[in-house]
Scaffold this motif. Structure first.
Motif, PDB file in Angstrom:
ATOM      1  N   THR A 150      38.015  24.818  24.925  1.00 22.28           N
ATOM      2  CA  THR A 150      36.920  25.654  25.405  1.00 22.28           C
ATOM      3  C   THR A 150      37.500  26.670  26.387  1.00 22.28           C
ATOM      4  O   THR A 150      38.446  26.381  27.105  1.00 22.28           O
ATOM      5  CB  THR A 150      35.862  24.830  26.138  1.00 22.28           C
ATOM      6  N   PRO A 151      36.923  27.849  26.409  1.00 23.08           N
ATOM      7  CA  PRO A 151      37.424  28.857  27.348  1.00 23.08           C
ATOM      8  C   PRO A 151      37.421  28.358  28.790  1.00 23.08           C
ATOM      9  O   PRO A 151      38.273  28.745  29.584  1.00 23.08           O
ATOM     10  CB  PRO A 151      36.452  30.024  27.149  1.00 23.08           C
ATOM     11  N   ASP A 152      36.497  27.480  29.118  1.00 31.14           N
ATOM     12  CA  ASP A 152      36.475  26.981  30.494  1.00 31.14           C
ATOM     13  C   ASP A 152      37.708  26.157  30.796  1.00 31.14           C
ATOM     14  O   ASP A 152      38.211  26.174  31.920  1.00 31.14           O
ATOM     15  CB  ASP A 152      35.217  26.139  30.730  1.00 31.14           C
ATOM     16  N   ASP A 153      38.225  25.435  29.790  1.00 33.89           N
ATOM     17  CA  ASP A 153      39.457  24.681  30.007  1.00 33.89           C
ATOM     18  C   ASP A 153      40.595  25.606  30.367  1.00 33.89           C
ATOM     19  O   ASP A 153      41.396  25.332  31.267  1.00 33.89           O
ATOM     20  CB  ASP A 153      39.842  23.919  28.727  1.00 33.89           C
ATOM     21  N   ILE A 154      40.677  26.728  29.648  1.00 33.21           N
ATOM     22  CA  ILE A 154      41.748  27.679  29.934  1.00 33.21           C
ATOM     23  C   ILE A 154      41.539  28.279  31.312  1.00 33.21           C
ATOM     24  O   ILE A 154      42.478  28.454  32.095  1.00 33.21           O
ATOM     25  CB  ILE A 154      41.771  28.790  28.854  1.00 33.21           C
ATOM     26  N   LEU A 155      40.299  28.579  31.649  1.00 36.24           N
ATOM     27  CA  LEU A 155      40.040  29.240  32.926  1.00 36.24           C
ATOM     28  C   LEU A 155      40.279  28.316  34.097  1.00 36.24           C
ATOM     29  O   LEU A 155      40.661  28.757  35.175  1.00 36.24           O
ATOM     30  CB  LEU A 155      38.594  29.749  32.956  1.00 36.24           C
ATOM     31  N   GLN A 156      40.071  27.027  33.898  1.00 35.05           N
ATOM     32  CA  GLN A 156      40.283  26.122  35.029  1.00 35.05           C
ATOM     33  C   GLN A 156      41.752  25.928  35.326  1.00 35.05           C
ATOM     34  O   GLN A 156      42.110  25.467  36.408  1.00 35.05           O
ATOM     35  CB  GLN A 156      39.639  24.764  34.729  1.00 35.05           C
ATOM     36  N   GLU A 157      42.601  26.284  34.367  1.00 35.39           N
ATOM     37  CA  GLU A 157      44.032  26.062  34.580  1.00 35.39           C
ATOM     38  C   GLU A 157      44.741  27.303  35.086  1.00 35.39           C
ATOM     39  O   GLU A 157      45.965  27.366  35.048  1.00 35.39           O
ATOM     40  CB  GLU A 157      44.670  25.636  33.260  1.00 35.39           C
ATOM     41  N   LEU A 158      44.021  28.297  35.531  1.00 34.74           N
ATOM     42  CA  LEU A 158      44.684  29.517  35.973  1.00 34.74           C
ATOM     43  C   LEU A 158      45.542  29.235  37.205  1.00 34.74           C
ATOM     44  O   LEU A 158      45.137  28.475  38.082  1.00 34.74           O
ATOM     45  CB  LEU A 158      43.658  30.596  36.315  1.00 34.74           C
ATOM     46  N   PRO A 159      46.721  29.831  37.270  1.00 36.52           N
ATOM     47  CA  PRO A 159      47.591  29.582  38.419  1.00 36.52           C
ATOM     48  C   PRO A 159      47.038  30.213  39.682  1.00 36.52           C
ATOM     49  O   PRO A 159      46.330  31.221  39.638  1.00 36.52           O
ATOM     50  CB  PRO A 159      48.915  30.225  38.012  1.00 36.52           C
ATOM     51  N   SER A 160      47.397  29.630  40.781  1.00 35.88           N
ATOM     52  CA  SER A 160      46.887  30.115  42.059  1.00 35.88           C
ATOM     53  C   SER A 160      47.751  31.256  42.555  1.00 35.88           C
ATOM     54  O   SER A 160      48.978  31.202  42.479  1.00 35.88           O
ATOM     55  CB  SER A 160      46.905  28.945  43.041  1.00 35.88           C
ATOM     56  N   PRO A 161      47.158  32.301  43.046  1.00 30.79           N
ATOM     57  CA  PRO A 161      47.979  33.430  43.506  1.00 30.79           C
ATOM     58  C   PRO A 161      48.668  33.135  44.831  1.00 30.79           C
ATOM     59  O   PRO A 161      48.102  32.486  45.713  1.00 30.79           O
ATOM     60  CB  PRO A 161      46.966  34.576  43.654  1.00 30.79           C
ATOM     61  N   ILE A 162      49.894  33.619  44.953  1.00 30.69           N
ATOM     62  CA  ILE A 162      50.628  33.522  46.216  1.00 30.69           C
ATOM     63  C   ILE A 162      50.504  34.874  46.877  1.00 30.69           C
ATOM     64  O   ILE A 162      51.143  35.830  46.475  1.00 30.69           O
ATOM     65  CB  ILE A 162      52.123  33.273  45.990  1.00 30.69           C
ATOM     66  N   LEU A 163      49.639  34.972  47.827  1.00 30.05           N
ATOM     67  CA  LEU A 163      49.401  36.290  48.387  1.00 30.05           C
ATOM     68  C   LEU A 163      49.301  36.201  49.881  1.00 30.05           C
ATOM     69  O   LEU A 163      48.739  35.268  50.427  1.00 30.05           O
ATOM     70  CB  LEU A 163      48.099  36.870  47.841  1.00 30.05           C
ATOM     71  N   ASP A 164      49.813  37.213  50.527  1.00 33.96           N
ATOM     72  CA  ASP A 164      49.615  37.278  51.969  1.00 33.96           C
ATOM     73  C   ASP A 164      48.536  38.274  52.325  1.00 33.96           C
ATOM     74  O   ASP A 164      47.957  38.215  53.385  1.00 33.96           O
ATOM     75  CB  ASP A 164      50.913  37.655  52.663  1.00 33.96           C
ATOM     76  N   ASP A 165      48.237  39.183  51.423  1.00 35.21           N
ATOM     77  CA  ASP A 165      47.223  40.173  51.772  1.00 35.21           C
ATOM     78  C   ASP A 165      45.887  39.875  51.123  1.00 35.21           C
ATOM     79  O   ASP A 165      44.991  40.686  51.143  1.00 35.21           O
ATOM     80  CB  ASP A 165      47.689  41.585  51.363  1.00 35.21           C
ATOM     81  N   VAL A 166      45.767  38.724  50.532  1.00 36.59           N
ATOM     82  CA  VAL A 166      44.474  38.335  49.983  1.00 36.59           C
ATOM     83  C   VAL A 166      43.955  37.176  50.806  1.00 36.59           C
ATOM     84  O   VAL A 166      44.562  36.120  50.849  1.00 36.59           O
ATOM     85  CB  VAL A 166      44.591  37.896  48.519  1.00 36.59           C
ATOM     86  N   ALA A 167      42.873  37.369  51.471  1.00 32.71           N
ATOM     87  CA  ALA A 167      42.338  36.294  52.303  1.00 32.71           C
ATOM     88  C   ALA A 167      41.523  35.368  51.430  1.00 32.71           C
ATOM     89  O   ALA A 167      40.719  35.805  50.627  1.00 32.71           O
ATOM     90  CB  ALA A 167      41.476  36.883  53.412  1.00 32.71           C
TER      91      ALA A 167
END
Lengths: 277, 381
Positions: free
Chosen positions: B106-123
């Motif tokens: 299901t598309p939700d399965d794919i969406l739940q596995e998205l990698p987390s961004p490593i960001l310093d300028d995104v709060a």
């Protein structure tokens, strides 16, 4: 328009042979830069051009021709150019909106078994419309002999049309445009790697290529270098003339290497690339 | 030179009145500034990031809006799926809209596995911080000594700041937090939810692909992604991820037979997809299990109908895994095709032998593409 290619082919917009069927083919190489050359060439030669742009959008062809010094929008306005944008018209055939059935010329998208007759009728009507080849009674400009350019035939095979139907279509176009109207036809075909033909009714791009080579009088075959990928030389072009002289078939082959750059392409004899010398 | 630039501006304005596609020459009068995009240095086309910065570099700076990237899956669909997730995650971070289609998960399965961004300028909204603040006002006062003006404002931003950077880094070992993910608008297409209606048509396209194409067209029209849509509202990009097209779960027999009966279904769909994309502000990534398709000519046709094409070959489970030459890498990457849109020449990559690996950097695992590994042959002697 590539000036070096003009000198190789011994043509110029002011003097070119009429009644020619030119085949541009590429094996694992993209030969579409040659279609842009022929498009700008015939527009500069003031011919009435019918262009079946099945692969890319109008703005792509327009942007490239702009770099070659020809404006497609102006040519369309002056009715020198009849452009069939396969992508846009095809979408309305795939997903019909309301009750419109889409452009009749692309009816083969709905049922490829039907063949390309409607497409041929479209070509025929666009090159013989008033204002092209005949006296313009309403003061419109007179254009030279009609020219048909197709980019490209292999996408027709991808859409399910049989090789036999494409060969019929090219034969009809050649008969009407080259023989009757003394115009020219340029068709682009892309072949994949060598495939064995197991059964009779297969994908057929090899069969199509052989049939078209037999029909044409000038063949430009583009392929990669036999030694592999090189950044300075993009590939080689084999030019094969098959002029039908009175004293029998006269064939001549020449091989050139080419490099495509932003505003054109340069052709040179094998081994004389500027990167080497 | 002033004169040629003017003529370019005039003619492109004329072009836009005849045909509206997403390829417009960038002129001063029609600057579209959409977050997460930038114009290409080569030909001025609008580019978006794929989420993997080294892949962006390979493709000539990024994916051009209106084009399709074909990814030939590796054997276990691990790395191709990862690149698809990077692509969607980049869309979330840039606040683009997403469209995910799949027949298997299901598309939700794919969406739940998205990698987390490593960001310093995104709060990122951290609810855990707030209770601590209320219990220890001293710390908060100490911390806010210099910036006293901001004392009364909430400590963290709740909304994801629209990132002006092009291309981000992601940590594959962590999933993207639900708040960030849900901030993005996502359209889903799960094939089992669309019962196939056999319509009386002789079109080579399968019903599953037709349904997908119709759904895409509906989303594009409804949400205003068409290039011809009125410019009054702010424009956005639609990122389309199509998972494992051509597999048997879509009803296609490309992967089963050498001479498939539906041999033209996928190619016809890709033609329709190209038509949709060229006339809208969207970009698509399609993965195809090419290792199951025996007919090489057919694979060549599929590749030609997409603009960009790469193929992934993972070393997992193959004899290459033990090869000392490949010990630092996870697989090979082949660039099959790069587009040349609006120009004669394509920007071919300098090197064709590429390998990729997941890099472990600090405590993160990122995906990157490394440069010609054949250079390292000299050191292995």
């Amino acid at each position: 328009m590539f000036t070096e290619l003009n000198s190789i082919l011994n043509t110029s917009p002011d003097s070119f042979t009429q009644g020619d069927f030119i085949l541009v083919s590429g094996r694992q190489s993209d030969a579409s830069f040659l279609i842009h050359h022929f498009l700008s060439f015939y527009l500069r030669a003031r011919c009435k051009v019918c262009f079946l742009g099945l692969v890319q959008s109008f703005s792509h062809y327009s942007a490239v021709c702009q770099r070659l010094g020809v404006s497609l929008a102006q040519a369309k306005e002056k009715r020198q150019l009849v452009f069939l944008e396969g992508l846009q018209e095809g979408l309305s055939v795939f997903i019909p909106q309301d009750d419109t059935t889409g452009n009749k010329a692309l009816s083969f998208l709905r049922d490829p078994m039907v063949g390309l007759q409607n497409l041929y009728e479209f070509v025929r009507s666009s090159v013989s419309s008033p204002g092209g080849g005949e006296e313009g009674s309403d003061g419109s400009e007179q254009w030279g002999p009609p020219v048909l350019l197709v980019d490209d035939l292999s996408v027709l095979l991808s859409l399910g049309v049989s090789a036999r139907a494409v060969l019929d279509f090219s034969h009809y176009c050649r008969a009407s445009l080259c023989s009757q109207l003394q115009g020219n036809v340029v068709m682009l075909l892309h072949c994949e790697e060598e495939e064995e033909e197991d059964d009779g009714d297969d994908e057929g791009s090899e069969r199509l290529l052989k049939g078209l080579i037999h029909q044409c009088c000038l063949a430009l075959h583009v392929q990669g270098l036999p030694t592999g990928y090189c950044r300075d030389i993009h590939g080689q072009v084999e030019v094969c003339w098959r002029r039908r002289q009175g004293d029998g078939q006269h064939t001549q082959n020449k091989v050139f290497q080419y490099k495509v750059h932003d505003k054109g392409a340069s052709f040179f004899a094998r081994g004389t690339s500027s990167a080497v010398l | 030179m002033a004169a040629p630039v003017n003529s370019v501006v005039n003619s492109s304005a004329k072009c836009s009145s005849f045909n509206a596609t997403s390829f417009q020459k960038k002129t001063r009068s029609r600057l579209i500034s959409i977050p997460g995009t930038r114009p290409s240095v080569q030909n001025g086309q609008l580019l978006v990031s794929t989420g993997v910065t080294s892949l962006d570099y390979l493709l000539g700076g990024g994916l051009a809006v209106g084009t399709v990237l074909l990814i030939e899956e590796d054997r276990y669909d691990s790395y191709s799926r990862m690149i698809l997730k990077y692509f969607l995650a980049e869309g979330v971070v840039c606040r683009h809209e997403l469209f995910v289609a799949s027949a298997q998960h299901t598309p939700d399965d794919i969406l739940q596995e998205l990698p987390s961004p490593i960001l310093d300028d995104v709060a990122i909204h951290k609810p855990v911080e707030q209770p601590r603040l209320s219990h220890e006002p001293q710390d908060s006062l100490d911390a806010m000594k210099i910036a006293w003006r901001y004392q009364n404002l909430p400590k963290v931003q709740t909304a994801l700041a629209s990132s002006s950077r092009f291309g981000h880094y992601y940590d594959v070992s962590k999933m993207m937090e639900a708040e960030i993910r849900e901030a993005a608008k996502c359209h889903r297409f799960y094939l089992p939810e669309h019962p196939t209606q056999s319509s009386p048509t002789h079109s080579p396209m399968l019903e599953s692909y037709s349904a997908l194409l119709k759904s895409l067209r509906d989303v594009i029209q409804r949400e205003g992604f068409e290039v011809t849509a009125p410019m009054s509202k702010s424009r956005n990009i639609l990122r389309i991820g199509l998972h494992s097209l051509g597999s048997t779960l879509w009803g296609d027999d490309l992967c089963c037979h050498d001479n498939p009966r539906h041999g033209h279904a996928l190619t016809t769909f890709l033609y329709g997809l190209r038509a949709l994309l060229r006339s809208s502000l969207s970009v698509a990534v399609v993965t195809v299990p090419s290792h199951l398709i025996q007919n090489r000519a057919l694979m060549g046709r599929i590749t030609r109908l997409c603009d960009n094409a790469i193929a992934l070959e993972s070393f997992k489970g193959s004899e290459r895994e033990a090869n000392p030459l490949y010990k630092d890498y996870h697989g090979l990457l082949h660039v099959r095709q790069v587009p040349h849109l609006n120009c004669l020449a394509s920007q071919l990559p300098d090197h064709k032998d590429l390998a990729f690996k997941l890099k472990r950097k600090q405590s993160h695992i990122q995906c990157g593409i490394l440069w010609p590994f054949h250079l390292f042959i000299y050191f292995d002697l």
